[in-house]
Design a protein around this motif. Structure first.
Motif, PDB file in Angstrom:
ATOM      1  N   ASP A   7      31.002  17.561  44.669  1.00 52.17           N
ATOM      2  CA  ASP A   7      30.049  17.771  45.766  1.00 52.17           C
ATOM      3  C   ASP A   7      29.250  16.489  46.023  1.00 52.17           C
ATOM      4  O   ASP A   7      28.674  15.923  45.091  1.00 52.17           O
ATOM      5  CB  ASP A   7      29.115  18.927  45.411  1.00 52.17           C
ATOM      6  N   PRO A   8      29.192  16.039  47.297  1.00 55.58           N
ATOM      7  CA  PRO A   8      28.499  14.782  47.597  1.00 55.58           C
ATOM      8  C   PRO A   8      26.972  14.872  47.474  1.00 55.58           C
ATOM      9  O   PRO A   8      26.315  13.851  47.400  1.00 55.58           O
ATOM     10  CB  PRO A   8      28.913  14.481  49.032  1.00 55.58           C
ATOM     11  N   GLN A   9      26.422  16.066  47.449  1.00 55.79           N
ATOM     12  CA  GLN A   9      24.969  16.220  47.335  1.00 55.79           C
ATOM     13  C   GLN A   9      24.613  16.812  45.976  1.00 55.79           C
ATOM     14  O   GLN A   9      24.419  18.017  45.835  1.00 55.79           O
ATOM     15  CB  GLN A   9      24.448  17.122  48.458  1.00 55.79           C
ATOM     16  N   ASP A  54      21.228  19.188  45.266  1.00 58.12           N
ATOM     17  CA  ASP A  54      21.033  20.489  45.906  1.00 58.12           C
ATOM     18  C   ASP A  54      21.120  21.613  44.883  1.00 58.12           C
ATOM     19  O   ASP A  54      21.306  21.394  43.688  1.00 58.12           O
ATOM     20  CB  ASP A  54      22.103  20.726  46.976  1.00 58.12           C
ATOM     21  N   LYS A  55      21.020  22.817  45.410  1.00 58.88           N
ATOM     22  CA  LYS A  55      21.171  24.004  44.572  1.00 58.88           C
ATOM     23  C   LYS A  55      22.526  24.641  44.850  1.00 58.88           C
ATOM     24  O   LYS A  55      23.126  24.407  45.892  1.00 58.88           O
ATOM     25  CB  LYS A  55      20.046  24.999  44.865  1.00 58.88           C
ATOM     26  N   ALA A  56      22.985  25.414  43.896  1.00 57.92           N
ATOM     27  CA  ALA A  56      24.282  26.086  44.023  1.00 57.92           C
ATOM     28  C   ALA A  56      24.076  27.589  43.899  1.00 57.92           C
ATOM     29  O   ALA A  56      23.213  28.052  43.153  1.00 57.92           O
ATOM     30  CB  ALA A  56      25.235  25.602  42.937  1.00 57.92           C
ATOM     31  N   MET A  57      24.875  28.335  44.640  1.00 52.99           N
ATOM     32  CA  MET A  57      24.849  29.792  44.547  1.00 52.99           C
ATOM     33  C   MET A  57      25.773  30.205  43.401  1.00 52.99           C
ATOM     34  O   MET A  57      26.946  29.832  43.375  1.00 52.99           O
ATOM     35  CB  MET A  57      25.330  30.423  45.850  1.00 52.99           C
ATOM     36  N   VAL A  58      25.226  30.972  42.468  1.00 54.49           N
ATOM     37  CA  VAL A  58      25.972  31.396  41.288  1.00 54.49           C
ATOM     38  C   VAL A  58      26.013  32.921  41.268  1.00 54.49           C
ATOM     39  O   VAL A  58      25.002  33.576  41.495  1.00 54.49           O
ATOM     40  CB  VAL A  58      25.311  30.872  39.995  1.00 54.49           C
ATOM     41  N   CYS A  59      27.196  33.462  40.998  1.00 50.43           N
ATOM     42  CA  CYS A  59      27.370  34.914  40.959  1.00 50.43           C
ATOM     43  C   CYS A  59      27.211  35.411  39.517  1.00 50.43           C
ATOM     44  O   CYS A  59      27.925  34.974  38.621  1.00 50.43           O
ATOM     45  CB  CYS A  59      28.755  35.289  41.487  1.00 50.43           C
ATOM     46  N   PHE A  60      26.238  36.308  39.321  1.00 50.75           N
ATOM     47  CA  PHE A  60      26.035  36.966  38.038  1.00 50.75           C
ATOM     48  C   PHE A  60      26.257  38.450  38.247  1.00 50.75           C
ATOM     49  O   PHE A  60      25.414  39.145  38.811  1.00 50.75           O
ATOM     50  CB  PHE A  60      24.617  36.733  37.504  1.00 50.75           C
ATOM     51  N   GLY A  61      27.398  38.932  37.819  1.00 51.60           N
ATOM     52  CA  GLY A  61      27.724  40.349  38.026  1.00 51.60           C
ATOM     53  C   GLY A  61      27.942  40.625  39.500  1.00 51.60           C
ATOM     54  O   GLY A  61      28.861  40.109  40.109  1.00 51.60           O
ATOM     55  N   ASN A  62      27.024  41.394  40.106  1.00 47.69           N
ATOM     56  CA  ASN A  62      27.180  41.718  41.522  1.00 47.69           C
ATOM     57  C   ASN A  62      26.052  41.125  42.371  1.00 47.69           C
ATOM     58  O   ASN A  62      25.762  41.618  43.450  1.00 47.69           O
ATOM     59  CB  ASN A  62      27.259  43.232  41.722  1.00 47.69           C
ATOM     60  N   MET A  63      25.382  40.084  41.843  1.00 50.29           N
ATOM     61  CA  MET A  63      24.335  39.438  42.633  1.00 50.29           C
ATOM     62  C   MET A  63      24.481  37.924  42.562  1.00 50.29           C
ATOM     63  O   MET A  63      25.009  37.378  41.602  1.00 50.29           O
ATOM     64  CB  MET A  63      22.955  39.862  42.143  1.00 50.29           C
ATOM     65  N   LYS A 119      21.929  22.514  40.609  1.00 45.99           N
ATOM     66  CA  LYS A 119      23.306  22.195  40.198  1.00 45.99           C
ATOM     67  C   LYS A 119      23.386  21.698  38.764  1.00 45.99           C
ATOM     68  O   LYS A 119      24.340  22.000  38.052  1.00 45.99           O
ATOM     69  CB  LYS A 119      23.916  21.176  41.161  1.00 45.99           C
ATOM     70  N   ALA A 120      22.388  20.932  38.327  1.00 45.67           N
ATOM     71  CA  ALA A 120      22.414  20.432  36.949  1.00 45.67           C
ATOM     72  C   ALA A 120      22.386  21.603  35.961  1.00 45.67           C
ATOM     73  O   ALA A 120      23.127  21.613  34.972  1.00 45.67           O
ATOM     74  CB  ALA A 120      21.234  19.504  36.707  1.00 45.67           C
ATOM     75  N   GLN A 121      21.550  22.585  36.232  1.00 43.66           N
ATOM     76  CA  GLN A 121      21.464  23.755  35.352  1.00 43.66           C
ATOM     77  C   GLN A 121      22.760  24.563  35.406  1.00 43.66           C
ATOM     78  O   GLN A 121      23.245  25.052  34.382  1.00 43.66           O
ATOM     79  CB  GLN A 121      20.280  24.628  35.768  1.00 43.66           C
ATOM     80  N   THR A 122      23.335  24.672  36.596  1.00 41.81           N
ATOM     81  CA  THR A 122      24.596  25.408  36.759  1.00 41.81           C
ATOM     82  C   THR A 122      25.717  24.721  35.986  1.00 41.81           C
ATOM     83  O   THR A 122      26.495  25.378  35.289  1.00 41.81           O
ATOM     84  CB  THR A 122      24.960  25.512  38.250  1.00 41.81           C
TER      85      THR A 122
END
Length: 132
Positions: A49-51, A54-63, A69-72
């Motif tokens: 990812d070039p940015q 930024d933040k990333a959307m992470v799926c945990f179960g059904n949410m 991004k660093a934490q992800t």
């Protein structure tokens, strides 16, 4: 000499149970490997990812949760390590289960089944010896 039906039934039940253990372990390894590959794909996508800030959307179960991004990346990396350890443990246990199954069936133990791969350092030493 005919064997008693109860003995034969117990023997078949034991072999069937051992075979099911082997199949279940193999399926669990496959399932964990699929998860590991998905994590690898996600890590690669985050890396490309070039940015990076930024933040990333992470799926945990059904949410879905939006995380930095660093934490992800760190969560995925830890999950990868955990999956690798679990898969290696299951593979070691599978060897034992297969040997028990073969023993119950009266077959000889598999040759070369308990081999471990050489480390990179060992390979370097072997190549150095072979080269000269």
């Amino acid at each position: 000499m005919a064997r008693e039906p109860a003995f034969v039934l117990r023997y078949l039940a034991e072999v069937e149970e051992l075979a099911e253990d082997v199949l279940a372990a193999r399926q669990q390894i496959v399932d964990l490997d699929v998860k590991r590959n998905r994590n690898r794909e996600a890590l690669r996508a985050l890396h490309k990812d070039p940015q990076p800030d930024d933040k990333a959307m992470v799926c945990f179960g059904n949410m879905f949760i939006e995380l930095p991004k660093a934490q992800t990346k760190e969560m995925l990396r830890k999950d990868q390590e955990h999956l690798d350890e679990e898969i290696n443990t299951l593979r070691k246990e599978l060897r034992v289960k297969v040997n028990r199954l073969f023993e119950a069936q009266g077959k000889a133990e598999l040759k070369g089944f308990n081999l471990n791969p050489m480390t990179a350092e060992e390979m370097k030493l072997i190549n150095r010896i072979l080269e000269g």
